[in-house]
Write an enzyme that holds these catalytic residues in place. Sequence first.
Site, short mmCIF file in Angstrom:
data_model
loop_
_atom_site.label_atom_id
_atom_site.label_comp_id
_atom_site.label_asym_id
_atom_site.label_seq_id
_atom_site.Cartn_x
_atom_site.Cartn_y
_atom_site.Cartn_z
N GLU A 72 0.82 -1.22 0.00
CA GLU A 72 0.00 0.00 0.00
C GLU A 72 0.86 1.27 0.00
OE1 GLU A 72 -2.56 0.52 3.44
OE2 GLU A 72 -3.53 2.24 2.49
N ASP A 92 -0.65 -4.93 3.23
CA ASP A 92 -1.21 -3.74 3.88
C ASP A 92 -0.57 -3.71 5.26
OD1 ASP A 92 -2.67 -1.74 5.06
OD2 ASP A 92 -4.58 -2.38 4.19
N ILE A 94 -0.63 -1.62 7.80
CA ILE A 94 -1.62 -1.38 8.86
C ILE A 94 -2.96 -1.25 8.17
CG2 ILE A 94 -2.47 0.19 10.65
CD1 ILE A 94 0.33 1.02 11.29
N ASP A 95 -3.83 -2.22 8.34
CA ASP A 95 -5.19 -2.07 7.83
C ASP A 95 -6.03 -1.60 9.00
OD1 ASP A 95 -7.15 -2.13 5.82
OD2 ASP A 95 -7.95 -3.98 6.66
N THR A 97 -5.71 2.19 9.63
CA THR A 97 -4.85 3.30 10.09
C THR A 97 -5.67 4.32 10.88
OG1 THR A 97 -3.36 2.98 8.24
CG2 THR A 97 -3.27 5.13 9.31
N ASP A 222 -6.15 -4.49 0.92
CA ASP A 222 -7.09 -4.62 2.04
C ASP A 222 -7.68 -6.03 2.11
OD1 ASP A 222 -7.14 -1.82 2.92
OD2 ASP A 222 -8.24 -1.39 1.08
O1 LIG Z 1 -5.88 2.69 4.77
P1 LIG Z 1 -6.05 1.42 5.55
O2 LIG Z 1 -6.27 1.65 6.98
O3 LIG Z 1 -5.03 0.42 5.21
O4 LIG Z 1 -7.33 0.65 4.92
C1 LIG Z 1 -8.51 1.23 4.53
C2 LIG Z 1 -9.69 0.67 5.29
O5 LIG Z 1 -9.30 0.45 6.62
O6 LIG Z 1 -10.71 1.58 5.26
C3 LIG Z 1 -11.92 0.88 5.22
C4 LIG Z 1 -12.93 1.47 6.11
O7 LIG Z 1 -13.67 2.30 5.34
C5 LIG Z 1 -11.58 -0.53 5.52
O8 LIG Z 1 -12.49 -1.43 5.19
C6 LIG Z 1 -10.30 -0.60 4.81
O9 LIG Z 1 -9.65 -1.77 5.09
MG LIG Z 2 -6.10 -1.14 4.37
MG LIG Z 3 -3.06 0.33 5.38
#
Ligand SMILES: O=P(O)(O)OC[C@@]1(O)O[C@H](CO)[C@@H](O)[C@@H]1O
Ligand SMILES: [Mg+2]
Ligand SMILES: [Mg+2]
Length: 283
Positions: A72, A92, A94-95, A97, A222
């Site tokens: 990412e 990813d 940190i999923d 964030t 994600d």
């Molecule tokens: O940018 P990050 O944190 O890696 O990921 C984006 C995200 O957290 O936003 C969505 C919530 O709307 C999640 O479903 C998706 O995984």
């Molecule tokens: Mg994510």
């Molecule tokens: Mg992320």
Amino acid sequence: MADLWQNAMDHAVSAARHAGEVVREALRDDRKQTVMTKSSSVDLVTQTDQKVEKLIIQSVKEKFPTHSFIGEESVSAGEPLLLTDAPTWIIDPIDGTTNFVHTFPFIAVSIGFSVNKQMEFGVVYSCLEDKMYTARRGRGAFCNGEPLQVSHQEDINQSIIAAEFGSTRDAETVDKIFISLRRVLSLPVHGIRGAGTAAINMCLVASGCVEAYYEIGIHVWDVAAGSLIVSEAGGVLLDTDGGPADLMSRRIVAANRRIIAERLVKEIETFSPIRDDAAPANQ
Ligand SMILES: O=P(O)(O)OC[C@@]1(O)O[C@H](CO)[C@@H](O)[C@@H]1O
Ligand SMILES: [Mg+2]
Ligand SMILES: [Mg+2]
């Protein structure tokens, strides 16, 4: 060749565990995170996201120098988002964030691995719950070593659905999100939930805690790992338009049963964000 990718998967598990330690350490640190933004003012990134991704990629490169990456934060920094037939780590760091920034306690490290554009293994580490979700193609899905099985529920009216609001705030998109939520809620379903991370939402489907999860606007990193965890736990993946799931389409329905997935699709006001394989660099 039975264990062709086992070394890589073992490495992914230890890299995810180490990444989780870095995330927990950052949360313990008194110094405030510097929060930056990407595609919109609510699409957040921190130095910890960047640090964790570098750590994972560096460690993989040392062991598997010929492998490819889709990360990412690397894509955000201008690396191409290209899924080829090569062994590819889809990361990813940190999923969730936004959760991380606010200390909302659902934060995942997500590592998927594809070969010939097929997922071979997926690892999602829910850092604050210390839950390591793993799946290997054809060999089932597990949480901390215990087998996972999706819910047996076939009635959507007896179901909990996970959904998210995404990080787009233009009125048209927000309206579509609310149209879907209103329709799904009024079916009625038992409830709508959302962990704030696609990866953990998918693991909740795999664990049988929620019957289905859907979202439009997610990226391949994600959902790459989570998609295999859901299917190896006996679940079903579709696009929100009802077609086959496509990890590049930025739309996903993950459900315990096809009947639930197809019923949900009928209620989703679908739309088409720019596909991951059509996006310009620095998205
Ligand atoms: O940018 P990050 O944190 O890696 O990921 C984006 C995200 O957290 O936003 C969505 C919530 O709307 C999640 O479903 C998706 O995984
Ligand atoms: Mg994510
Ligand atoms: Mg992320």
